[in-house]
Design a protein around this motif. Structure first.
Motif, PDB file in Angstrom:
ATOM      1  N   PRO A 133       0.804  -1.227   0.000  1.00 48.89           N
ATOM      2  CA  PRO A 133       0.000   0.000   0.000  1.00 48.89           C
ATOM      3  C   PRO A 133       0.838   1.279   0.000  1.00 48.89           C
ATOM      4  O   PRO A 133       0.347   2.328  -0.420  1.00 48.89           O
ATOM      5  CB  PRO A 133      -0.858  -0.107   1.268  1.00 48.89           C
ATOM      6  CG  PRO A 133      -0.278  -1.209   2.070  1.00 48.89           C
ATOM      7  CD  PRO A 133       0.575  -2.053   1.196  1.00 48.89           C
ATOM      8  N   ASN A 134       2.108   1.208   0.456  1.00 42.09           N
ATOM      9  CA  ASN A 134       2.903   2.438   0.471  1.00 42.09           C
ATOM     10  C   ASN A 134       3.187   2.965  -0.925  1.00 42.09           C
ATOM     11  O   ASN A 134       3.496   4.139  -1.099  1.00 42.09           O
ATOM     12  CB  ASN A 134       4.207   2.247   1.251  1.00 42.09           C
ATOM     13  CG  ASN A 134       5.068   1.158   0.658  1.00 42.09           C
ATOM     14  OD1 ASN A 134       4.551   0.138   0.204  1.00 42.09           O
ATOM     15  ND2 ASN A 134       6.366   1.362   0.650  1.00 42.09           N
ATOM     16  N   VAL A 135       3.035   2.111  -1.967  1.00 45.46           N
ATOM     17  CA  VAL A 135       3.213   2.596  -3.339  1.00 45.46           C
ATOM     18  C   VAL A 135       2.146   3.641  -3.665  1.00 45.46           C
ATOM     19  O   VAL A 135       2.383   4.554  -4.460  1.00 45.46           O
ATOM     20  CB  VAL A 135       3.172   1.418  -4.350  1.00 45.46           C
ATOM     21  CG1 VAL A 135       3.262   1.926  -5.788  1.00 45.46           C
ATOM     22  CG2 VAL A 135       4.319   0.451  -4.072  1.00 45.46           C
ATOM     23  N   THR A 136       0.978   3.534  -3.038  1.00 42.97           N
ATOM     24  CA  THR A 136      -0.069   4.546  -3.227  1.00 42.97           C
ATOM     25  C   THR A 136       0.467   5.929  -2.876  1.00 42.97           C
ATOM     26  O   THR A 136       0.268   6.902  -3.618  1.00 42.97           O
ATOM     27  CB  THR A 136      -1.280   4.199  -2.331  1.00 42.97           C
ATOM     28  OG1 THR A 136      -1.734   2.888  -2.687  1.00 42.97           O
ATOM     29  CG2 THR A 136      -2.405   5.207  -2.503  1.00 42.97           C
ATOM     30  N   ILE A 137       1.160   6.014  -1.766  1.00 44.73           N
ATOM     31  CA  ILE A 137       1.705   7.309  -1.325  1.00 44.73           C
ATOM     32  C   ILE A 137       2.905   7.725  -2.168  1.00 44.73           C
ATOM     33  O   ILE A 137       3.049   8.895  -2.546  1.00 44.73           O
ATOM     34  CB  ILE A 137       2.063   7.242   0.180  1.00 44.73           C
ATOM     35  CG1 ILE A 137       0.787   7.039   1.014  1.00 44.73           C
ATOM     36  CG2 ILE A 137       2.823   8.483   0.623  1.00 44.73           C
ATOM     37  CD1 ILE A 137      -0.249   8.151   0.858  1.00 44.73           C
TER      38      ILE A 137
END
Lengths: 430, 430
Positions: A133-137
């Motif tokens: 999910p950190n790829v979203t940021i």
């Protein structure tokens, strides 16, 4: 809920129309506004840590229920540490220079006009990624800073986490008077959404996929827009005829064993014939101690057989080994005549990712730099340095193994292009 | 002779394999050898002028027999003047700086390594073009200088001419100890050859089509490799609220009427409302004298009705006119509120090719430069300057209306990309 392909197409088209409109706004947004959004996003991520972990919990539970392995669950889980790192990454991107509007190469032409180039955003990019999910940021922050709009398509495993994160991005954008549509998350986990996203050249300028080779090959084959694609990393270390042996052992060891899973770890070792007798026993000893399996040509095997403890780790290399990306404690080893054979071997079997020569002979270093056709070519340095942060880009949206547009680590600049600008004083063409 | 699609595919694959091998050689060729080939090619073109005209004759005869129009026959015909210009263009390319091997942006990183970029050829490009045989020499000379290999697919109408020219290129390459396979002409005129050429990513890195919009759209839709594509040029002149009227008339006239057929000729004129009363009668008079049809919004028509002689040339613009590329003595004219509406109109209806603002107001100039999303944006200069030679590229392989990789006129640099280079001293990653 399954919805029809027509509905998916209409949904993605709507995201595309809104992204295109937002991209016009973002292209002219001030650096101050973009940085304000990034700093507000960092603040929100920290302030909403509890809410983010709550949103993440059902994703993690579903992955555990589905029997996913520990590494998968780890990538998916938002810990306090991950949340703090996400916030810090937004602050770091805020500190980077704004690439948009940079004017370069201005020169006066005989006609009287002054011609130069101005750096501008690409427009809209589509980011397709898997469970982290950190790829979203990461993608959102790089889109904001580079003045692009982005459409995010994260893995279905992380949909609840991604929705929560995208919600914070929207709040931060609006807080800075920027359009919330600059960063949109595809709301459905339907696979047809990917097919729609990669075939809308009027709304999406480039696709950046992150994930396994299969995913990226599929996207590249079907896309109707350019893809910044990162296929495999079959990285080579070539130990030349004239070389400091201590340095060669240290760098080869680091390139292979510092970490096994990154794409910039070495997978293949080439050794000049005249260095084999001195070098192979020393590196063989290191590999034997660390349990690295060695897939050898006949000549290297003959030398390595003499290394105490190496025997059980030696295998005969097959032709497939020269092309393999192991991402594991395995390395292929080949003795070559010298530089010519090394370059030819790398250009034939390599993946164009990162290759290094270890040498003290200047002409060999220069020929290797020029003639090895890879995104990153190195002299006397570990392949593990091929990384946007190590190269000084400040951030990395992906690594390109293509030659068109961007090669190697892609930072903010790779999300922009240069247009031509002409400053005149009423000149006409005669 | 019709041959099967399988045979065509095998044929193009063979060309691709040989081009890829030659591209390795060309990438490391010396500047001296590349220039020697270009100068020998110029010499051969002049020495073989009679043979070239003899080879050209059956192409010209066939075009006449097929009832092609005069312009078509002109483009196809090799006159003494065309032959001399081809020879000169090779000499000019020889004089350009070699882009290959250029090292830039070197900087020391905290780890101790020095990171920089090196310019390298793209590899193999496919050139697809129509009837003009001189494109064979342009593409060949730019491929040689940029260290690429090229596969040429000229129009079937020019096949005899192209074979003769490609024969000279091969002689010149061999004379300079460079591989003849660096420049190969597809020997068959079968249309399936194009389909094969644009779907071989392992052998062809980029396709450059030159021709009508239909051809380029078809190639873009079907290609499996990147395409440097040049679609239409709907170029705008925007006359701002504060402007030197003499200059505005002179530049608008030049942009529209200096030549009608080039893609960088103006097709649409936007006038700030406060300039309409002063500017439109003057430019209307020029257009009336030159017989330029004016497709007007209601407001501009009301002003232009008053211009003596303009009446018969006035039409009401339809929505389609705002998007039209006429390549003819026709222009669409619209009165806009001011800069905001002008920029929005251009970004909505333009083709992203070339647009110019005529203004004496600095903030308007800067906003236009930044916010108009076109390959070439200009201030107080005629759109007709959008050209590789006028921009100082020294040569032009095409014009890109895309944003990815290259925008606008594409010269030698557009046929290259930058790889990363790392100079170390035994550094390892920790």
């Amino acid at each position: 809920m399954q919805i029809s392909n027509d509905s998916i197409h209409a949904l993605i088209t709507d995201l595309g129309v809104r992204a295109r409109a937002a991209s016009r706004f973002m292209a002219r947004a001030s650096t101050a506004a973009k940085n304000a959004a990034l700093l507000e996003l960092a603040r929100l991520i920290r302030a909403q840590a509890a809410e983010l972990k709550a949103a993440n919990a059902p994703d993690v539970q579903a992955a555990r229920d589905a029997g996913q392995d520990g590494a998968f669950v780890d990538r998916l889980t938002l810990t306090d540490q991950h949340i703090e790192l996400m916030a810090q990454s937004c602050e770091q991107v805020a500190q980077l220079p704004d690439p948009v509007g940079e004017m370069t190469d201005l020169r006066r032409r005989p006609s009287g006009i002054t011609v130069g180039r101005m750096r501008v955003p690409l427009g809209v990019f589509g980011m397709i990624y898997e469970s982290r999910p950190n790829v979203t940021i990461e993608a959102a922050s790089l889109a904001i800073k580079s003045g692009n709009a982005v459409i995010l398509r994260g893995g279905s495993e992380a949909i609840h986490s991604n929705r929560a994160l995208a919600g914070l991005v929207a709040l931060a954008l609006v807080d800075a008077d920027l359009p919330a549509d600059a960063v949109q998350l595809v709301p459905t986990t339907d696979r047809a959404a990917v097919g729609a996203l990669i075939t809308l050249p009027q709304y999406v300028d480039v696709i950046i996929p992150r994930g396994g080779k299969g995913l990226i090959e599929r996207i590249s084959a079907e896309a109707k827009v350019p893809v910044i694609k990162h296929l495999d990393g079959n990285c080579h270390v070539y130990v030349d005829a004239e070389v400091d042996m201590d340095m060669a052992v240290r760098v080869t060891d680091n390139a292979k064993t510092q970490r096994y899973s990154p794409c910039n770890a070495a997978e293949s070792l080439l050794v000049a014939a005249s260095s084999a007798a001195a070098f192979l026993p020393r590196i063989g000893k290191v590999f034997a101690q660390k349990g690295v399996e060695m897939r050898c040509c006949a000549q290297s095997r003959a030398v390595l057989e003499q290394v105490p403890g190496a025997g059980p780790l030696l295998r005969d290399a097959t032709p497939a080994d020269w092309s393999a990306e192991y991402l594991a404690p395995i390395i292929s080893i080949k003795v070559v005549d010298g530089l010519d054979e090394a370059i030819a071997h790398i250009n034939r079997y390599g993946s164009g990712h990162t290759d290094t020569i270890l040498t003290s002979h200047h002409p060999s270093a220069m020929r290797f730099l020029r003639e090895v056709d890879s995104a990153s070519v190195m002299v006397n340095a570990s392949t593990r340095f091929a990384d946007g942060f190590e190269f000084g880009l400040g951030a990395e949206i992906g690594i390109s193994t293509d030659k068109f547009h961007a090669r190697g680590p892609v930072g903010l600049e790779g999300l922009t292009s240069q247009k031509w600008m002409v400053l005149g004083n009423g000149e006409i063409r005669t």
